[in-house]
Motif scaffolding. Structure first.
Motif, short mmCIF file in Angstrom:
data_model
loop_
_atom_site.label_atom_id
_atom_site.label_comp_id
_atom_site.label_asym_id
_atom_site.label_seq_id
_atom_site.Cartn_x
_atom_site.Cartn_y
_atom_site.Cartn_z
N ASP A 338 91.98 32.77 29.71
CA ASP A 338 93.12 32.87 30.61
C ASP A 338 93.81 31.52 30.72
O ASP A 338 93.37 30.51 30.18
CB ASP A 338 92.71 33.40 31.99
CG ASP A 338 91.50 32.69 32.56
OD1 ASP A 338 91.01 31.74 31.93
OD2 ASP A 338 91.03 33.07 33.64
N TYR A 340 96.09 28.46 29.95
CA TYR A 340 96.52 27.92 28.66
C TYR A 340 95.53 28.23 27.54
O TYR A 340 95.86 28.06 26.36
CB TYR A 340 96.78 26.41 28.73
CG TYR A 340 95.76 25.60 29.51
CD1 TYR A 340 94.47 25.40 29.04
CD2 TYR A 340 96.13 25.01 30.72
CE1 TYR A 340 93.56 24.64 29.74
CE2 TYR A 340 95.22 24.25 31.43
CZ TYR A 340 93.94 24.05 30.95
OH TYR A 340 93.03 23.30 31.66
N ASP A 343 96.32 30.48 24.27
CA ASP A 343 96.88 29.98 23.02
C ASP A 343 95.82 29.72 21.94
O ASP A 343 96.16 29.46 20.78
CB ASP A 343 97.64 28.68 23.25
CG ASP A 343 99.07 28.92 23.74
OD1 ASP A 343 99.53 30.06 23.64
OD2 ASP A 343 99.70 27.96 24.21
N SER A 367 104.22 28.77 21.33
CA SER A 367 103.06 28.93 22.20
C SER A 367 103.22 30.16 23.07
O SER A 367 104.22 30.30 23.79
CB SER A 367 102.92 27.68 23.09
OG SER A 367 102.21 27.95 24.27
N HIS A 369 101.44 30.88 25.68
CA HIS A 369 101.33 30.44 27.07
C HIS A 369 102.67 29.92 27.59
O HIS A 369 102.96 30.00 28.78
CB HIS A 369 100.27 29.34 27.18
CG HIS A 369 100.14 28.74 28.53
ND1 HIS A 369 99.78 29.47 29.65
CD2 HIS A 369 100.34 27.46 28.97
CE1 HIS A 369 99.75 28.67 30.70
NE2 HIS A 369 100.09 27.46 30.32
N ARG A 370 103.50 29.42 26.68
CA ARG A 370 104.82 28.86 27.06
C ARG A 370 105.95 29.80 26.68
O ARG A 370 107.06 29.35 26.41
CB ARG A 370 104.99 27.49 26.38
CG ARG A 370 103.90 26.50 26.74
CD ARG A 370 103.77 25.40 25.68
NE ARG A 370 102.47 24.75 25.78
CZ ARG A 370 102.24 23.60 26.40
NH1 ARG A 370 103.25 22.96 26.97
NH2 ARG A 370 101.03 23.09 26.45
#
Length: 605
Positions: A338, A340, A343, A367, A369-370
């Motif tokens: 979970d 970051y 990725d 990414s 996460h991004r």
């Protein structure tokens, strides 16, 4: 040997008296408060105020009254005995007589970093107490200690990243000469000293620059902490000088061997020469006869700062903390995916292999996460020594809800393999204090804000919101309350218990660390001191990782089985083993049990 760094601001002792200089371009009136007297300071060119006091001496207390009301400390204070809101004290830096005149530092490739928090690495929490631990660290194989930020921060306890007076060692840890004695002793026994510095923001309590130097900040750049520091606008030259001199000050006056610049992705500068470039260039030009090591924390994975010259030495920055490599190891060891870590959870071994062989996992890819945002620059051409690897550090432990170390998150046999992967790979390894003996002590987040301060409530609530993104923390939080970072107990719980190192299973972990670091100095360092030729990685079968690094001095190979079943792999007979997990059998092939691995070396050519 006496040392002092000359700079255009602050209190400087001269033959004619002590010169006090303050840049206050947006103040209408400034007066110097000195040992109970008040002395007007007329404005000079460019917003400067300056006065030379023949009577001022080492130990004199001083501050500045702004516009007839607010009394502030010197932003370049060398010491704050009464914390960030009190008066500053004049320090004579030449009063300390150094004994390390012959110390020029050590080659970067010999570095084994030991990150520590001065306030919790011992029960006493002082520079003096830490000095008494240096010999034990040397015996373990540590070659460099790295302080978390020690610049004066509000209160008696904190991580240091909310510092506001970057030239003043925090008085909670001792006096400036206590710090110098610590560094002096480290150099005498051959140990380097690094300092974490924060040039991306000031903390929220005790920063008075807005009251008399509004131009120190700019609304053109916004950071997670508010308006950015004005490195590139009108009056930016003075602001740049403040931070350039801070770096030079620690390197010269305190004889520090290296700096770690915190979160430089949040340093926003549109100048033709970025402030990071100026700091590195000035530092390298100022000390050409010393081994100066400059390290970045940079979430943007910008390989440009790590480039090497024709002599294969760093042009600007020596290395970067490699979060990508940590995140791969952590996901592999704990199964967490979970936040970051999302990725890294997909094609995990491939990503671990890429980090070990090429540096960054994200070299321009998007990414998840991004939200698909590209991250990073190509890094395959850089030597492994351009990256600092770690399984744990202050962020990755302290930014968990309960300050959990890996010892409580993964089985010891898995941690043992990862420990070898950290300490025998050619990247520069970093150990977080107590990790060498698998300490059971948590490292919690803590600050010193009283209950009646709005900041205390903001920190508590912000901490809870932060962990909402991590399912595992949220689930635990329903059962166990997240520790209150404003309580003194959060610091006390984080203090290392050094007696653990003599007890099992900690003594066994310490012995393992010492053995691995001895192998590193004997087998790995000589390789990394030769030119890097490249690296490659592959997965010969599911769950098995094979990484090969080529140097002018020879070949290094890692074979590791991270699956739940045994595996058979081939190993060139010309390679000789330098380390292996228990239970490995080498015959015509190598039998790797579950969660076992080896390192082997080959000759050049």
């Amino acid at each position: 040997m006496r040392r002092a760094h000359a700079m255009p601001f602050g209190a400087e002792m001269t033959a004619g008296g002590t010169r006090f200089a303050l840049w206050a371009p947006t103040a209408q009136d400034v007066s110097l408060l000195l040992d109970g007297a008040e002395i007007p300071m007329p404005e000079a060119q460019g917003g400067w105020r300056e006065f030379v006091a023949p009577s001022a001496r080492a130990g004199s207390r001083y501050g500045f009254r702004i516009d007839g009301k607010l009394v502030v400390p010197d932003p370049a204070s060398r010491w704050q005995p009464d914390d960030v809101h009190g008066l500053s004290q004049v320090i004579d830096p030449r009063a300390y007589d150094w004994s390390d005149a012959g110390w020029k530092g050590r080659p970067w490739e010999e570095t084994v970093l030991y990150e520590l928090h001065v306030g919790t690495v011992t029960r006493e929490g002082t520079f003096a107490a830490l000095t008494g631990k240096l010999d034990a660290l040397k015996e373990t194989g540590i070659t460099a200690i790295e302080f978390m930020p020690i610049a004066d921060f509000p209160g008696r306890r904190g991580w240091g990243y909310d510092g506001v007076l970057p030239f003043a060692p925090d008085a909670a840890y001792g006096a400036p000469d206590d710090l110098k004695r610590l560094i002096d002793r480290a150099h005498v026994i051959g140990m380097m000293v690094f300092l974490d510095v924060v040039y991306n923001h000031f903390g929220p309590s005790g920063n008075y620059l807005h009251a008399y130097a509004e131009k120190f900040f700019t609304d053109r750049h916004q950071t997670p902490w508010g308006a950015g520091i004005n490195f590139d606008g009108t009056n930016g030259r003075t602001v740049r000088d403040f931070f350039v001199h801070n770096a030079l000050y620690w390197l010269e006056e305190y004889h520090i061997d290296g700096l770690r610049l915190d979160a430089v992705h949040a340093i926003l500068d549109d100048s033709e020469t970025h402030i990071l470039g100026e700091i590195a260039t000035r530092a390298r030009n100022a000390f050409p006869d010393r081994e100066i090591h400059l390290v970045l924390e940079n979430d943007a994975n910008e390989a440009r700062w790590l480039e090497r010259g024709r002599d294969h030495r760093p042009k600007l920055y020596t290395a970067q903390w490699n979060d990508d490599l940590h995140h791969c190891w952590h996901t592999l060891l704990t199964g967490e995916s979970d936040g970051y870590y999302v990725d890294y959870a997909v094609r995990l071994l491939e990503r671990l292999g890429r980090a070990l062989a090429e540096g960054f996992v994200y070299q321009g890819e998007g990414s998840a996460h991004r939200q698909g945002e590209p991250r990073g620059e190509p890094s395959k051409h850089l030597p492994p020594s351009a990256f600092i690897s770690f399984l744990q550090n202050h962020d990755q432990i302290g930014n968990r809800a309960y300050g959990d170390r890996l010892t409580s998150l993964t089985p010891p046999e898995r941690l043992s393999l990862a420990r070898a992967g950290l300490l025998l790979a050619p990247q520069i390894p970093l150990i977080f204090m107590g990790e060498e003996w698998a300490s059971s002590t948590p490292f919690l987040f803590f600050v010193d804000f009283s209950d009646d301060e709005p900041l205390a409530k903001a920190v508590r609530e912000g901490r809870r919101r932060e962990f909402a993104a991590f399912r595992s923390f949220g689930e635990h939080g329903e059962v166990r309350e997240i520790p209150d970072p404003t309580r003194e107990d959060s610091l006390r719980q984080s203090c290392l218990d050094w007696s653990e190192a003599t007890l099992e299973p900690h003594a066994g972990a310490l012995a393992e660390t010492r053995t691995l670091l001895a192998i590193r100095q004997r087998e790995i360092v000589p390789l990394t001191l030769t030119r890097f030729r490249g690296a490659a990685y592959r997965e010969p079968e599911p769950g098995v990782l094979d990484v090969v690094w080529q140097f002018d001095g020879g070949t290094l190979r890692l074979l590791a089985n991270f699956s739940d079943a045994g595996a058979e792999v081939q190993l060139d007979e010309s390679l000789h083993l330098i380390w292996q997990s228990p239970g490995i059998v080498r015959d015509e092939s190598v039998s790797l049990p579950s969660w076992a691995g080896l390192f082997a070396k080959g000759t050049a050519g």
